[in-house]
Design a protein around this motif. Structure first.
Motif, short mmCIF file in Angstrom:
data_model
loop_
_atom_site.label_atom_id
_atom_site.label_comp_id
_atom_site.label_asym_id
_atom_site.label_seq_id
_atom_site.Cartn_x
_atom_site.Cartn_y
_atom_site.Cartn_z
N MET B 1 -1.53 8.24 33.56
CA MET B 1 -1.15 8.55 32.16
C MET B 1 0.11 9.40 32.18
O MET B 1 0.13 10.45 32.82
N PRO B 2 1.16 8.99 31.48
CA PRO B 2 2.39 9.79 31.51
C PRO B 2 2.21 11.10 30.78
O PRO B 2 1.31 11.25 29.96
N TYR B 3 3.11 11.96 31.07
CA TYR B 3 3.01 13.32 30.53
C TYR B 3 3.60 13.36 29.12
O TYR B 3 4.64 12.78 28.83
N ASP B 4 2.92 14.04 28.24
CA ASP B 4 3.32 14.09 26.83
C ASP B 4 3.84 15.49 26.51
O ASP B 4 3.08 16.44 26.43
N PRO B 5 5.17 15.62 26.32
CA PRO B 5 5.73 16.96 26.12
C PRO B 5 5.28 17.60 24.81
O PRO B 5 5.39 18.81 24.66
N SER B 6 4.78 16.82 23.90
CA SER B 6 4.37 17.43 22.63
C SER B 6 2.97 18.02 22.72
O SER B 6 2.46 18.58 21.76
N ALA B 7 2.36 17.90 23.88
CA ALA B 7 0.97 18.34 24.00
C ALA B 7 0.86 19.85 24.15
O ALA B 7 -0.24 20.38 24.16
N PHE B 8 1.98 20.55 24.32
CA PHE B 8 1.89 21.99 24.51
C PHE B 8 3.12 22.63 23.88
O PHE B 8 4.16 21.98 23.74
N PRO B 9 3.03 23.88 23.49
CA PRO B 9 4.18 24.55 22.88
C PRO B 9 5.24 24.90 23.93
O PRO B 9 4.92 25.13 25.09
N ALA B 10 6.49 24.96 23.51
CA ALA B 10 7.58 25.31 24.41
C ALA B 10 7.85 26.81 24.32
O ALA B 10 7.86 27.39 23.23
N PHE B 11 8.07 27.43 25.49
CA PHE B 11 8.36 28.86 25.57
C PHE B 11 9.72 29.05 26.23
O PHE B 11 10.14 28.26 27.05
N ALA B 12 10.36 30.14 25.83
CA ALA B 12 11.47 30.64 26.64
C ALA B 12 10.90 31.62 27.65
O ALA B 12 10.00 32.40 27.33
N VAL B 13 11.40 31.58 28.87
CA VAL B 13 10.94 32.49 29.92
C VAL B 13 12.13 33.30 30.41
O VAL B 13 13.17 32.75 30.78
N THR B 14 11.95 34.61 30.41
CA THR B 14 13.01 35.51 30.88
C THR B 14 12.46 36.37 32.00
O THR B 14 11.25 36.46 32.22
N VAL B 15 13.37 37.01 32.73
CA VAL B 15 12.99 38.10 33.63
C VAL B 15 13.65 39.37 33.10
O VAL B 15 14.80 39.36 32.69
N ASP B 16 12.88 40.45 33.09
CA ASP B 16 13.43 41.76 32.77
C ASP B 16 13.26 42.63 34.00
O ASP B 16 12.32 42.47 34.77
N LEU B 17 14.20 43.55 34.17
CA LEU B 17 14.21 44.35 35.40
C LEU B 17 14.02 45.82 35.09
O LEU B 17 14.72 46.39 34.24
N VAL B 18 13.10 46.44 35.80
CA VAL B 18 13.01 47.90 35.83
C VAL B 18 13.61 48.30 37.17
O VAL B 18 12.99 48.12 38.22
N VAL B 19 14.84 48.78 37.12
CA VAL B 19 15.53 49.19 38.35
C VAL B 19 15.51 50.70 38.39
O VAL B 19 16.08 51.36 37.51
N LEU B 20 14.87 51.24 39.40
CA LEU B 20 14.71 52.70 39.49
C LEU B 20 15.50 53.24 40.67
O LEU B 20 15.64 52.58 41.71
N THR B 21 16.01 54.43 40.50
CA THR B 21 16.66 55.15 41.59
C THR B 21 16.44 56.63 41.35
O THR B 21 15.94 57.04 40.31
N VAL B 22 16.79 57.43 42.34
CA VAL B 22 16.68 58.88 42.20
C VAL B 22 18.08 59.45 42.28
O VAL B 22 18.79 59.27 43.28
N ARG B 23 18.49 60.10 41.20
CA ARG B 23 19.82 60.72 41.16
C ARG B 23 19.66 62.16 40.71
O ARG B 23 19.03 62.45 39.70
N ARG B 24 20.30 63.02 41.44
CA ARG B 24 20.29 64.44 41.09
C ARG B 24 18.87 64.93 40.78
O ARG B 24 18.61 65.50 39.73
#
Lengths: 253, 253
Positions: B1-24
């Motif tokens: 059975m072929p895949y049906d793209p309308s069978a599920f909602p579309a999402f945008a996927v991002t990456v967010d970064l928590v970049v930590l360092t120690v300064r002063r």
DNA sequence: GATCATAGTCGTCTGCCTGACGATAATCAG
DNA sequence: CTGATTATCGTCAGGCAGACGACTATGATC
């Protein structure tokens, strides 16, 4: 500037569940048999698409209830009878993890007491508890359970392994092991949970001293039980403490 | 059975970064100023869309390199000069977290040594290191740094708080604190990392005994330095151990 | 050059926790 | 009643952490 939907690729987002319990002294996970390709006939973790207006945690709780009848445990409320611990585990998004399309799966970890109904309700498809070492055994052919001869579908073996590792480490420093126990339980039952999850034997005397001496871990209910045979044991409920300090120590080697 | 793209909602996927360092002597996170609505002009965590054929970790490493010039550290290789620790943190998918559309963000945590270039390269937009307590301070108006008066965009305050908590707990039982140090460092510099991340003062003598006595944590390079003033201190590299047993103990209270 | 401030390093002591393990208590199966 | 089983209490020695004294090696200041 209006939003341009063509500016980013579209993903499908699913939740997959690692549902763990302790049955007959073994750590077991919930597995479902796939009825559709790909991996038709193979065992997989339960899961499904996140709905268009649904939070990730809500989707995981919905799938959990559909498969097991368990309700996710809201930490703010007293523990209801059919409650399970539910937390986000990790997210898996390898572009090739699903051959059909680009799917990002947000895996969740659920810890449940041994369910009275060995066959969870839900859909008509095949669902079972299986010992995690059977599911993770790469040499599937040597597995004692011939029904589990093939490895899990997709990257679910990796997800399950990550969930098991999370559970193993989390019962060290939190009171989460009680999530595997019924509402009232004995020190010996709690010890058997640790032994099953860690796969080790623990000294009953030192274990008893440790858990009863940790403030907030266990609250005696006053009752006793003899359901394990031997001398009757005190019954306890989980106390309010969530973090154990100092932690339970997992034996080396 | 072929895949049906309308069978599920579309999402945008991002990456967010928590970049930590120690300064002063302060734990700092990387923040970028938003140039587009929503939250235009507010500070946010760096991040961006995952590409159609890109793994989540690869997307996070790409964003990290774009913003800071740091490369994600491959544990299999010797530590390169400009390396940062990078790991997945958690995934945030509240349906309302982005007013424009349904976005699921896979947050990652990066730990970096104090960079020689205080102004990281990359795009022309505004980027800065800011002490985490300024970024998380709900009473933004009372923040010492007037530039940070408004809270972070989206749910980034929550993400940053989760990342900081992860870092605080992870340096207890792993050798990750060395990710905040340059390749060669002294025991005192490592202690100041712990003090900055935990926000406590540690006894230099007990700390020295503990870290030098933990096998595999530190490897002496033979050199000494006096860059901190006072008596010259031995220089160390990070050893091969990743898990510390017994762990470093965070003082109560 | 003497003195001081600063930071690093080594020791000591005490209390607490853990692991090993002996002993006793309370039930059930025969 | 006897033995098997499980629960629970106690004891003891070793190890580790916190508190803190003492000494060392540098740069700064007079």
């Amino acid at each position: 500037m209006p939003y341009d939907p063509s500016a980013f690729p579209a993903f499908a987002v699913t939740v997959d569940l690692v549902v763990l319990t302790v049955r007959r002294h073994a750590l077991c996970a919930l597995a479902v048999r796939r009825g559709e390709p790909p991996f038709k006939g193979r065992w997989a973790l339960p899961g499904g698409f996140v709905r268009a207006d649904e939070d990730l945690t809500a989707a995981a709780a919905r799938e959990l209830a559909e498969e097991t009848g368990l309700h996710a445990h809201d930490p703010a409320l007293p523990v209801p009878p059919n409650a399970a611990h539910l937390e986000q585990l990790a997210t898996y998004g390898d572009p090739k993890r699903d051959p059909r399309m680009r799917v990002v799966s947000v895996a969740h970890l659920a810890l449940a007491p041994d369910l009275p109904a060995p066959r969870p309700g839900g859909d008509a498809h095949s669902v079972r508890w299986a010992p995690v070492e059977s599911l993770l055994d790469q040499e599937g052919a040597f597995s004692r359970d011939a029904d589990l001869a093939a490895p899990l579908a997709f990257d679910h073996a990796r997800i399950l392994a990550d969930g098991v590792e999370r559970a193993r480490s989390k019962i060290e420093y939190s009171s989460l092991a009680t999530a595997f126990c019924p509402q009232e339980f004995t020190v010996g039952e709690l010890r058997r949970v640790y032994e099953a999850v860690w796969g080790v034997a623990l000294d009953p005397r030192n274990f008893h001293r440790k858990v009863t001496g940790t403030p907030g871990f266990l609250v005696p209910t006053g009752g006793t039980t003899t359901r394990q045979g031997g001398r009757p044991a005190q019954l306890f409920r989980a106390g309010g403490a969530t973090l154990l300090n100092p932690p339970m120590l997992r034996p080396e080697v």
